[in-house]
Design an enzyme around this catalytic site. Structure first.
Site, PDB file in Angstrom:
ATOM      1  N   TYR A 166       0.832  -1.202   0.000  1.00  0.00           N
ATOM      2  CA  TYR A 166       0.000   0.000   0.000  1.00  0.00           C
ATOM      3  C   TYR A 166       0.869   1.256   0.000  1.00  0.00           C
ATOM      4  CZ  TYR A 166      -3.837   3.125   1.307  1.00  0.00           C
ATOM      5  OH  TYR A 166      -4.766   4.139   1.335  1.00  0.00           O
ATOM      6  N   LYS A 170       0.917   4.015  -3.125  1.00  0.00           N
ATOM      7  CA  LYS A 170       0.489   5.399  -2.932  1.00  0.00           C
ATOM      8  C   LYS A 170       1.643   6.383  -3.122  1.00  0.00           C
ATOM      9  CE  LYS A 170      -3.909   4.806  -2.017  1.00  0.00           C
ATOM     10  NZ  LYS A 170      -4.980   5.378  -2.868  1.00  0.00           N
TER      11      LYS A 170
END
Length: 261
Positions: A166, A170
């Protein structure tokens, strides 16, 4: 502690056509309501036609705005290209892209699952980066400028345990958005990222609802609380509006001071 309420009606998007991905749940659903209140015409995108149709009917009825829907799976190879074309065709152009759709499979580095890692990078980085590039091309052809707002995460700016894929996805998306700002600025197109801390959506409650897990994270946030969806949506509205007309290439934390270090 009382959460402040901000009145978003001071910012208007009348006549603007906005595509919102991941528009039926969590932050995306709240952004859709906020932009509808501001007068934007909406193109809602997601994977579930029933949920999209229900959201469109409610938004149209309650806010009097035009709402179109596009069923799309951004994980598909041709998903971003097809969505950009369909969204631009809904109301003869696009002025705003809210790149919101994303997924998370919390895991430690030692428990890395290749299939899950690929899925997170595909949905959180590849798909929104390609979609933004395609929408950017459409905006260039229109010749009327535009605004691209990426919903990234504070996890793009500061490492977070058990969020290996993640954080990587991002962080990559924030940098991709900066490149959009650099290359598209000459056409009057702005590109910015919003980087929230934990947001108390259904998913946020599921991942961070346990007090023992939330406590160390809360201890790192000077304001002492997690965000609510409206605080992200109001920031997105501002960046999408002409009130932020000189803001581009920014990754803006909505994190209560978490990323100060």
């Amino acid at each position: 502690m009382t959460t402040p309420t901000v009145d978003p009606t001071t910012l208007r998007l009348d006549g603007k056509r906005a595509l919102i991905t991941g528009a039926t749940k969590g932050i995306g659903a709240d952004i859709a309501v906020t932009l509808a209140r501001a007068g934007a015409d909406l193109i809602l995108s997601g994977r579930n036609k029933v949920e999209l149709d229900e959201a469109a009917a409610t938004l149209g009825r309650e806010h009097g705005t035009r709402v179109a829907t596009v069923v799309a799976d951004l994980a598909d190879t041709d998903g971003p290209e097809a969505l950009a074309r369909a969204a631009a065709g809904a109301f003869d152009g696009l002025d705003i892209l809210i790149n919101n759709a994303g997924i998370s499979y919390p895991h430690s580095v030692l428990d890395l699952d290749t299939e899950q890692y690929d899925a997170v990078l595909n949905v959180n980085l590849r798909a929104p980066a390609l979609l933004a590039a395609r929408v950017g091309s459409i905006m260039v052809e229109q010749g009327t400028g535009g605004s691209i707002v990426t919903v990234a995460s504070a996890a793009a700016l500061a490492p977070l345990r058990e969020h290996y894929s993640y954080c990587a996805s991002k962080a990559g998306l924030v940098m991709a958005t900066k490149v959009l700002a650099l290359e598209l600025g000459q056409y009057g197109i702005r590109a910015n990222s919003v980087c929230p801390t934990v947001v108390l959506t259904e998913m946020g409650q599921r991942v961070w609802g346990e007090e023992t897990k939330a406590a160390p994270m809360l201890a790192r946030i000077p304001l002492g609380r997690f965000a609510i969806p409206q605080e992200v949506s109001n920031t997105v509205l501002w960046l999408a509006s002409d009130a932020a007309s000189m803001i581009s290439g920014v990754d803006l934390p909505v994190d209560g001071g978490y990323t100060m270090g």
